[in-house]
Design a protein around this motif. Structure first.
Motif, PDB file in Angstrom:
ATOM      1  N   ASN A  59     -12.950  -8.502   4.283  1.00  0.00           N
ATOM      2  CA  ASN A  59     -11.487  -8.530   4.369  1.00  0.00           C
ATOM      3  C   ASN A  59     -10.891  -7.639   3.272  1.00  0.00           C
ATOM      4  O   ASN A  59     -11.606  -7.171   2.384  1.00  0.00           O
ATOM      5  CB  ASN A  59     -10.949  -9.972   4.246  1.00  0.00           C
ATOM      6  CG  ASN A  59     -11.352 -10.629   2.952  1.00  0.00           C
ATOM      7  OD1 ASN A  59     -10.900 -10.261   1.878  1.00  0.00           O
ATOM      8  ND2 ASN A  59     -12.253 -11.604   3.036  1.00  0.00           N
ATOM      9  N   LEU A  64     -10.476  -5.145  -2.441  1.00  0.00           N
ATOM     10  CA  LEU A  64      -9.818  -4.845  -3.723  1.00  0.00           C
ATOM     11  C   LEU A  64     -10.668  -5.349  -4.884  1.00  0.00           C
ATOM     12  O   LEU A  64     -10.905  -4.639  -5.869  1.00  0.00           O
ATOM     13  CB  LEU A  64      -8.440  -5.532  -3.785  1.00  0.00           C
ATOM     14  CG  LEU A  64      -7.316  -4.972  -2.910  1.00  0.00           C
ATOM     15  CD1 LEU A  64      -6.149  -5.968  -2.841  1.00  0.00           C
ATOM     16  CD2 LEU A  64      -6.826  -3.632  -3.458  1.00  0.00           C
ATOM     17  N   THR A  85       4.528  -7.197  -3.798  1.00  0.00           N
ATOM     18  CA  THR A  85       3.387  -6.888  -2.915  1.00  0.00           C
ATOM     19  C   THR A  85       2.839  -8.210  -2.422  1.00  0.00           C
ATOM     20  O   THR A  85       3.298  -9.285  -2.823  1.00  0.00           O
ATOM     21  CB  THR A  85       2.293  -6.079  -3.652  1.00  0.00           C
ATOM     22  OG1 THR A  85       1.127  -5.947  -2.814  1.00  0.00           O
ATOM     23  CG2 THR A  85       1.853  -6.746  -4.935  1.00  0.00           C
ATOM     24  N   ASP A 156      -4.070   0.539  -3.010  1.00  0.00           N
ATOM     25  CA  ASP A 156      -4.066  -0.540  -2.022  1.00  0.00           C
ATOM     26  C   ASP A 156      -3.416  -0.001  -0.746  1.00  0.00           C
ATOM     27  O   ASP A 156      -2.198   0.126  -0.650  1.00  0.00           O
ATOM     28  CB  ASP A 156      -3.313  -1.763  -2.559  1.00  0.00           C
ATOM     29  CG  ASP A 156      -3.406  -2.962  -1.622  1.00  0.00           C
ATOM     30  OD1 ASP A 156      -3.716  -2.759  -0.425  1.00  0.00           O
ATOM     31  OD2 ASP A 156      -3.159  -4.109  -2.073  1.00  0.00           O
ATOM     32  N   GLN A 159      -1.547  -1.575   4.067  1.00  0.00           N
ATOM     33  CA  GLN A 159      -0.433  -1.477   5.022  1.00  0.00           C
ATOM     34  C   GLN A 159      -0.199  -0.043   5.493  1.00  0.00           C
ATOM     35  O   GLN A 159       0.838   0.231   6.094  1.00  0.00           O
ATOM     36  CB  GLN A 159       0.852  -2.019   4.361  1.00  0.00           C
ATOM     37  CG  GLN A 159       0.715  -3.467   3.898  1.00  0.00           C
ATOM     38  CD  GLN A 159       2.023  -4.076   3.424  1.00  0.00           C
ATOM     39  OE1 GLN A 159       3.075  -3.451   3.489  1.00  0.00           O
ATOM     40  NE2 GLN A 159       1.950  -5.319   2.949  1.00  0.00           N
ATOM     41  N   TYR A 182      -6.967  -6.712   8.909  1.00  0.00           N
ATOM     42  CA  TYR A 182      -6.394  -7.968   9.395  1.00  0.00           C
ATOM     43  C   TYR A 182      -5.675  -7.658  10.721  1.00  0.00           C
ATOM     44  O   TYR A 182      -5.094  -6.577  10.860  1.00  0.00           O
ATOM     45  CB  TYR A 182      -5.422  -8.474   8.323  1.00  0.00           C
ATOM     46  CG  TYR A 182      -4.644  -9.711   8.677  1.00  0.00           C
ATOM     47  CD1 TYR A 182      -5.217 -10.971   8.524  1.00  0.00           C
ATOM     48  CD2 TYR A 182      -3.331  -9.638   9.143  1.00  0.00           C
ATOM     49  CE1 TYR A 182      -4.495 -12.106   8.847  1.00  0.00           C
ATOM     50  CE2 TYR A 182      -2.611 -10.766   9.463  1.00  0.00           C
ATOM     51  CZ  TYR A 182      -3.197 -12.003   9.314  1.00  0.00           C
ATOM     52  OH  TYR A 182      -2.478 -13.127   9.634  1.00  0.00           O
ATOM     53  N   LYS A 185      -2.360  -5.683  10.922  1.00  0.00           N
ATOM     54  CA  LYS A 185      -2.211  -4.389  10.224  1.00  0.00           C
ATOM     55  C   LYS A 185      -2.186  -3.248  11.251  1.00  0.00           C
ATOM     56  O   LYS A 185      -2.542  -3.450  12.415  1.00  0.00           O
ATOM     57  CB  LYS A 185      -3.363  -4.191   9.221  1.00  0.00           C
ATOM     58  CG  LYS A 185      -3.420  -5.304   8.152  1.00  0.00           C
ATOM     59  CD  LYS A 185      -2.376  -5.106   7.062  1.00  0.00           C
ATOM     60  CE  LYS A 185      -2.025  -6.403   6.347  1.00  0.00           C
ATOM     61  NZ  LYS A 185      -2.662  -6.695   5.111  1.00  0.00           N
ATOM     62  N   SER A 193     -11.355  -8.420   8.427  1.00  0.00           N
ATOM     63  CA  SER A 193     -12.292  -7.395   7.961  1.00  0.00           C
ATOM     64  C   SER A 193     -11.557  -6.411   7.061  1.00  0.00           C
ATOM     65  O   SER A 193     -10.326  -6.369   7.047  1.00  0.00           O
ATOM     66  CB  SER A 193     -13.012  -6.676   9.104  1.00  0.00           C
ATOM     67  OG  SER A 193     -12.098  -6.172  10.032  1.00  0.00           O
TER      68      SER A 193
HETATM   69  C1  LIG Z   1      -2.981  -7.534   3.949  1.00  0.00           C
HETATM   70  C2  LIG Z   1      -2.973  -7.061   2.555  1.00  0.00           C
HETATM   71  C3  LIG Z   1      -4.075  -7.225   1.707  1.00  0.00           C
HETATM   72  C4  LIG Z   1      -5.261  -8.078   2.004  1.00  0.00           C
HETATM   73  O1  LIG Z   1      -5.828  -8.035   3.189  1.00  0.00           O
HETATM   74  P1  LIG Z   1      -6.699  -9.225   3.842  1.00  0.00           P
HETATM   75  O2  LIG Z   1      -7.550  -8.479   4.788  1.00  0.00           O
HETATM   76  O3  LIG Z   1      -5.732 -10.128   4.516  1.00  0.00           O
HETATM   77  O4  LIG Z   1      -7.456  -9.897   2.778  1.00  0.00           O
HETATM   78  C5  LIG Z   1      -4.039  -6.650   0.460  1.00  0.00           C
HETATM   79  N1  LIG Z   1      -2.967  -5.969   0.034  1.00  0.00           N
HETATM   80  C6  LIG Z   1      -1.873  -5.823   0.804  1.00  0.00           C
HETATM   81  C7  LIG Z   1      -0.706  -5.052   0.267  1.00  0.00           C
HETATM   82  C8  LIG Z   1      -1.827  -6.380   2.082  1.00  0.00           C
HETATM   83  O5  LIG Z   1      -0.723  -6.223   2.824  1.00  0.00           O
END
Ligand SMILES: *Cc1c(COP(=O)(O)O)cnc(C)c1O
Length: 366
Positions: A59, A64, A85, A156, A159, A182, A185, A193
């Protein structure tokens, strides 16, 4: 009229045959974890993102955290993150025993580069800019500051699949980038994932090792790692969907242009601001508005689903209350949280639906 916030059902309908076939193949091959589908997706995503190394994982939050660990971030270190965020950005830092230091945002909702240097201490090791809502952060200034202070940069990109700055794809600016797949997204699997991307072979090797129990080959554990692998089924689905992402992004952008044109003259709202030389991929279409909560209620009452991303800046959360930070420390993030509203945005959205949204917004302010 009912307008959902995202419409994953109609997207599935449009590619059902390919998706169902891909899933059936994974089951027939019993290639459930990592395996050949994950490898294929890693190759596909490497060409798409323009990065040499892609490591599929469980995920976007793990992604991260693992990348930070792979860059050597740990207890006692400080990492700069935007105050507005999703929690994963700061959570990943805290999970490693390091401390997330919040920085206020600019008018584009991304980390305000002009405030970064004031937050740097001798414990600062990295910056995590977030390309929030699908728009690149101010990477040129952020990279200048990072070079000057010898800081690592983890982008990051959760999005912002396919977003660009100056014609360069995001994740190509910093040391590495983190994607989430996710379902909601822009490129979404049918479960959790994520993906780690980098041009740095050392970061890539360490990240791959950490995500798979500290081993590069089976039963040779070089370090204690963890289990963060991508399911074969998710990888197979993502490889199918990746073929459509450019088309879907074009549609999101066209929808955003249409929203811009029909919302631009409504005085009580402000349409999203775009940076120069940026390629915004509109994961979310976020307006600023007067009396946000009233407008939200009016839209919901008329069948229009909306969201708030996010209702509170991270420093306002209970988990950070010991920091004693407040509105005066992050005036722009707090102001944004009072005014922002995400209205329906997805590739399949139609003009008639957007017209209806605009009508109902107009109606509220009249
Ligand atoms: C969705 C998201 C994540 C984490 O993603 P997951 O796959 O849900 O763990 C991290 N950073 C940002 C800015 C996000 O929008």
């Amino acid at each position: 009229m009912n307008i959902p916030f995202v419409d994953l059902k109609s997207q599935y309908q449009s590619i059902k045959g390919e998706i169902d076939g891909a899933i059936a193949n994974v089951i027939a091959d019993t290639a459930f974890i990592s395996g050949k589908c994950a490898k294929t997706f890693e190759e596909d995503y490497s060409s798409y993102s323009g990065l040499d190394h892609v490591i599929a994982c469980a995920n976007g939050t793990d992604s991260l955290e693992i990348l930070l660990q792979a860059m050597g971030i740990g207890p006692g270190d400080e990492v700069l993150v935007p105050a507005l965020t999703w929690i994963s950005t700061s959570e990943a830092v805290g999970s490693l025993g390091a401390k997330a230091i919040f920085v206020d945002i600019n008018e584009y909702f991304t980390i305000d580069a002009s405030q970064i240097e004031a937050k740097i201490t001798d414990r600062t090791k990295a910056i995590i800019p977030v390309h929030i809502y699908g728009q690149p952060a101010d990477m040129k200034r952020i990279m200048d500051i990072a070079k000057k202070h010898k800081l690592k940069v983890l982008e990051d990109c959760a999005q912002a699949h396919g977003a660009e700055l100056d014609g360069i794809r995001i994740a190509n600016f910093g040391d590495c980038g983190s994607f989430s797949f996710y379902p909601g997204k822009n490129l979404g699997a049918y479960g959790d994932s994520g993906g780690m991307v980098t041009n740095d072979a050392d970061i890539a090797a360490r990240a791959r090792m950490i995500a798979n129990h500290g081993q590069l080959e089976k039963h040779n554990h070089i370090m204690e790692g963890r289990n963060s692998r991508m399911d074969g089924i998710q990888a197979a689905i993502l490889s199918v969907k990746l073929k459509y992402i450019e088309l879907w992004t074009e549609r999101r952008r066209a929808n955003a242009r249409y929203y811009d044109s029909i919302l631009n003259n409504i005085e009580s709202i402000e349409i999203p601001k775009c940076i120069e030389d940026g390629w915004h991929v509109y994961h979310l279409y976020v307006i600023r508005c007067k009396d946000r909560d009233g407008l939200k209620e009016h839209l919901e009452g008329n069948g229009i689903s909306t969201g708030i991303h996010y209702p509170h800046p991270l420093p306002a959360m209970k988990c950070y209350e010991d920091r004693n930070l407040g509105r005066n420390d992050f005036p722009k993030s707090y102001a944004a949280c009072d005014e922002i509203l995400s209205i329906p945005m997805y590739p399949e959205l139609e003009k008639g639906q957007m017209d209806y949204v605009a009508d109902k917004i107009n109606e509220y302010y009249q």
